[in-house]
Design an enzyme around this catalytic site. Structure first.
Site, PDB file in Angstrom:
ATOM      1  N   VAL A   1       5.752  -2.931  14.739  1.00 14.04           N
ATOM      2  CA  VAL A   1       5.657  -1.767  15.533  1.00 14.04           C
ATOM      3  C   VAL A   1       4.992  -1.775  16.971  1.00 14.04           C
ATOM      4  O   VAL A   1       5.058  -1.024  17.721  1.00 14.04           O
ATOM      5  CB  VAL A   1       4.969  -0.535  14.698  1.00 14.04           C
ATOM      6  CG1 VAL A   1       5.827  -0.378  13.373  1.00 14.04           C
ATOM      7  CG2 VAL A   1       3.590  -0.765  14.432  1.00 14.04           C
TER       8      VAL A   1
ATOM      9  N   GLY B   1       0.893  -1.247  -0.103  1.00 19.28           N
ATOM     10  CA  GLY B   1       0.021   0.093   0.164  1.00 19.28           C
ATOM     11  C   GLY B   1       0.688   1.369   0.076  1.00 19.28           C
ATOM     12  O   GLY B   1       1.740   1.639  -0.734  1.00 19.28           O
TER      13      GLY B   1
ATOM     14  N   GLY C   1      -9.332   9.535   2.236  1.00 14.61           N
ATOM     15  CA  GLY C   1     -10.298   8.733   2.236  1.00 14.61           C
ATOM     16  C   GLY C   1     -10.179   7.457   1.580  1.00 14.61           C
ATOM     17  O   GLY C   1      -8.940   6.942   1.612  1.00 14.61           O
TER      18      GLY C   1
ATOM     19  N   TYR D   1     -11.529   1.822  15.054  1.00 13.00           N
ATOM     20  CA  TYR D   1     -10.533   2.271  14.053  1.00 13.00           C
ATOM     21  C   TYR D   1     -10.364   3.847  13.778  1.00 13.00           C
ATOM     22  O   TYR D   1      -9.409   4.373  13.923  1.00 13.00           O
ATOM     23  CB  TYR D   1     -10.815   1.564  12.600  1.00 13.00           C
ATOM     24  CG  TYR D   1     -10.038   2.236  11.572  1.00 13.00           C
ATOM     25  CD1 TYR D   1      -8.574   1.697  11.483  1.00 13.00           C
ATOM     26  CD2 TYR D   1     -10.737   2.940  10.533  1.00 13.00           C
ATOM     27  CE1 TYR D   1      -7.774   2.296  10.494  1.00 13.00           C
ATOM     28  CE2 TYR D   1      -9.717   3.537   9.681  1.00 13.00           C
ATOM     29  CZ  TYR D   1      -8.342   3.129   9.662  1.00 13.00           C
ATOM     30  OH  TYR D   1      -7.661   3.611   8.246  1.00 13.00           O
TER      31      TYR D   1
HETATM   32  P1  NDP Z   1      -2.099  -1.932   3.664  1.00 15.03           P
HETATM   33  O1  NDP Z   1      -2.742  -2.684   4.347  1.00 15.03           O
HETATM   34  O2  NDP Z   1      -2.087  -2.017   1.934  1.00 15.03           O
HETATM   35  O3  NDP Z   1      -0.751  -1.627   4.131  1.00 15.03           O
HETATM   36  C1  NDP Z   1      -0.467  -1.705   5.613  1.00 15.03           C
HETATM   37  C2  NDP Z   1       0.911  -1.837   6.033  1.00 15.03           C
HETATM   38  O4  NDP Z   1       1.128  -1.735   7.444  1.00 15.03           O
HETATM   39  C3  NDP Z   1       1.479  -2.812   5.644  1.00 15.03           C
HETATM   40  O5  NDP Z   1       2.831  -2.786   5.097  1.00 15.03           O
HETATM   41  C4  NDP Z   1       1.811  -3.770   7.015  1.00 15.03           C
HETATM   42  O6  NDP Z   1       2.859  -4.556   6.856  1.00 15.03           O
HETATM   43  C5  NDP Z   1       1.951  -2.619   7.724  1.00 15.03           C
HETATM   44  N1  NDP Z   1       1.633  -3.212   9.058  1.00 15.03           N
HETATM   45  C6  NDP Z   1       0.535  -3.599   9.646  1.00 15.03           C
HETATM   46  N2  NDP Z   1       0.599  -3.967  10.997  1.00 15.03           N
HETATM   47  C7  NDP Z   1       1.881  -3.555  11.249  1.00 15.03           C
HETATM   48  C8  NDP Z   1       2.547  -3.909  12.559  1.00 15.03           C
HETATM   49  N3  NDP Z   1       2.123  -4.453  13.549  1.00 15.03           N
HETATM   50  N4  NDP Z   1       4.093  -3.554  12.473  1.00 15.03           N
HETATM   51  C9  NDP Z   1       4.575  -3.224  11.193  1.00 15.03           C
HETATM   52  N5  NDP Z   1       4.034  -3.172  10.182  1.00 15.03           N
HETATM   53  C10 NDP Z   1       2.492  -3.149  10.064  1.00 15.03           C
HETATM   54  O7  NDP Z   1      -2.965  -0.541   4.146  1.00 15.03           O
HETATM   55  P2  NDP Z   1      -2.798   0.931   3.460  1.00 15.03           P
HETATM   56  O8  NDP Z   1      -1.492   1.254   2.816  1.00 15.03           O
HETATM   57  O9  NDP Z   1      -3.854   1.321   3.010  1.00 15.03           O
HETATM   58  O10 NDP Z   1      -2.693   1.671   4.788  1.00 15.03           O
HETATM   59  C11 NDP Z   1      -1.333   2.504   5.481  1.00 15.03           C
HETATM   60  C12 NDP Z   1      -2.014   3.537   6.465  1.00 15.03           C
HETATM   61  O11 NDP Z   1      -2.984   4.344   5.769  1.00 15.03           O
HETATM   62  C13 NDP Z   1      -2.604   2.933   7.587  1.00 15.03           C
HETATM   63  O12 NDP Z   1      -2.528   3.463   8.862  1.00 15.03           O
HETATM   64  C14 NDP Z   1      -4.191   2.889   7.394  1.00 15.03           C
HETATM   65  O13 NDP Z   1      -4.965   2.916   8.446  1.00 15.03           O
HETATM   66  C15 NDP Z   1      -4.182   4.364   6.867  1.00 15.03           C
HETATM   67  N6  NDP Z   1      -5.250   4.458   5.497  1.00 15.03           N
HETATM   68  C16 NDP Z   1      -5.738   3.826   4.843  1.00 15.03           C
HETATM   69  C17 NDP Z   1      -6.630   4.217   3.807  1.00 15.03           C
HETATM   70  C18 NDP Z   1      -7.213   3.451   2.832  1.00 15.03           C
HETATM   71  O14 NDP Z   1      -8.388   3.577   2.330  1.00 15.03           O
HETATM   72  N7  NDP Z   1      -6.469   2.418   2.179  1.00 15.03           N
HETATM   73  C19 NDP Z   1      -7.369   5.429   4.089  1.00 15.03           C
HETATM   74  C20 NDP Z   1      -6.886   6.330   5.081  1.00 15.03           C
HETATM   75  C21 NDP Z   1      -5.869   5.913   5.886  1.00 15.03           C
HETATM   76  P3  NDP Z   1       3.160  -6.045   7.272  1.00 15.03           P
HETATM   77  O15 NDP Z   1       1.636  -6.715   7.390  1.00 15.03           O
HETATM   78  O16 NDP Z   1       4.054  -6.701   6.598  1.00 15.03           O
HETATM   79  O17 NDP Z   1       3.523  -5.886   8.773  1.00 15.03           O
HETATM   80  C1  8X3 Z   2      -9.654   4.148   5.741  1.00 12.42           C
HETATM   81  C2  8X3 Z   2     -10.899   5.149   5.047  1.00 12.42           C
HETATM   82  O1  8X3 Z   2     -13.413   5.530   5.117  1.00 12.42           O
HETATM   83  O2  8X3 Z   2     -12.187   3.005   4.924  1.00 12.42           O
HETATM   84  O3  8X3 Z   2      -9.115   4.704   6.721  1.00 12.42           O
HETATM   85  O4  8X3 Z   2     -12.127   4.364   6.961  1.00 12.42           O
HETATM   86  S1  8X3 Z   2     -12.192   4.337   5.635  1.00 12.42           S
END
Ligand code: NDP
Ligand code: 8X3
Length: 271
Positions: free
Chosen positions: A77, A16, A200, A169
């Site tokens: 983390v 992501g 979003g 969340y």
């Molecule tokens: P993905 O699921 O594609 O990526 C999430 C990443 O977080 C992965 O690399 C995963 O790696 C890592 N991760 C999860 N848990 C841990 C952990 N305990 N320790 C280390 N790494 C961890 O999601 P996104 O890229 O979409 O999300 C990234 C951020 O953006 C998040 O904080 C999410 O809440 C936020 N976000 C996402 C949105 C969306 O619609 N996609 C919108 C708004 C915010 P691994 O599993 O290898 O540990």
């Molecule tokens: C991820 C966006 O709208 O799915 O943070 O919560 S939403």
């Protein structure tokens, strides 16, 4: 090469937004320390970016030598000691972190809270709140000592706007936003910038994780919509960290054009 000679520490770089940031930032000349739990994904990222930094056409005129733009760290983390150890044992060339991207995070489940799994709630709190606290506390003192730095935190629209099933969340993301603003107050005068990114709907592995691996349900989330992409978020972060030094982007909220707000929900009794 907008980030030449800058060291960037990215949590959650195996998928992501984090992965897109790692790719874009290495391309822009940064040294990227990339973390995540999945070792094979980190290995694959290292291979992909080593090849990239070796390719002069793709890397600009002064690419880092092969493999020098990326350092990968298997890291959960939620483990405070592991976070401290990872930061303390960065190789010299990656040790002066100038940009921290607190991106690792997840949503788990969509149930109303009376039916939510407590284990999911705990994992979200530990990752989205404690993980951000641990990484920030491990890296910020170095920034203060060097009088230089930028912390970018991944919050969400879910931290500002409630929706059914967003319960824990959204609350963790409200923490991230308020923590970001409070950090700004703490670092005033220390030449450190703090930016809260509030996206979003973006298509990544986010929904697959939230829906516990149900690919059909995860795909349905994005059906008929053009969602944001991980590249959109990486570009927005790149923009925020490359503003002139006197400019701090406090908060950046972005959504797909095809996403907006609904009316307040009202429950009406039948008479
Ligand atoms: P993905 O699921 O594609 O990526 C999430 C990443 O977080 C992965 O690399 C995963 O790696 C890592 N991760 C999860 N848990 C841990 C952990 N305990 N320790 C280390 N790494 C961890 O999601 P996104 O890229 O979409 O999300 C990234 C951020 O953006 C998040 O904080 C999410 O809440 C936020 N976000 C996402 C949105 C969306 O619609 N996609 C919108 C708004 C915010 P691994 O599993 O290898 O540990
Ligand atoms: C991820 C966006 O709208 O799915 O943070 O919560 S939403």
């Amino acid at each position: 090469m907008m980030l030449a000679n800058k060291t960037v520490f990215i949590t959650g770089a195996t998928a992501g937004f984090g992965r897109a940031c790692a790719e874009l930032f290495v391309k822009e000349g940064a040294r990227v320390a990339a973390c995540g739990r999945r070792k094979e994904r980190l290995e694959e990222l290292k291979q992909a970016l080593s090849a990239h930094s070796h390719h002069p056409a793709a890397s600009g005129s002064h690419p880092l030598p092969e493999g020098e733009g990326i350092f990968t760290i298997p890291l959960d983390v939620r483990d405070q000691q592991a976070v401290e150890k990872a930061v303390a044992s960065l190789p010299k060339e990656f040790s002066e972190v100038e940009i921290l991207i607190n991106n690792a995070g997840l949503a788990l489940g969509t149930n109303a809270f009376d039916k939510a799994e407590l284990a999911d709630a705990q994992q979200m709190v530990e990752t989205n709140i404690l993980g951000v606290i641990y990484c920030t506390r491990a890296i910020l003192p170095g920034m203060v000592a060097r009088n230089r730095g930028h912390i970018v935190n991944l919050s969400s629209v879910a931290g500002a706007y409630p929706y059914p099933g967003g319960n824990v969340y959204g609350a963790t993301k409200a923490f991230v936003t308020q923590f970001s603003l409070n950090l700004r107050a703490d670092v005033l005068g220390k030449n450190i910038r703090i930016t809260d990114i509030e996206p979003g709907m973006a298509e990544t592995e986010f929904s697959l994780v939230r829906l516990h691996g149900d690919a059909a349900k995860a795909d349905a989330v994005y059906q008929g919509v053009q969602p944001l992409t991980a590249e959109d978020i990486a570009q927005s972060i790149l923009w925020a960290v490359t503003r002139p030094p006197h400019v701090n982007i406090n908060r950046l909220e972005l959504m797909p054009t095809q996403q907006a707000f609904g009316p307040f929900a009202v429950h009406r009794e039948k008479r």
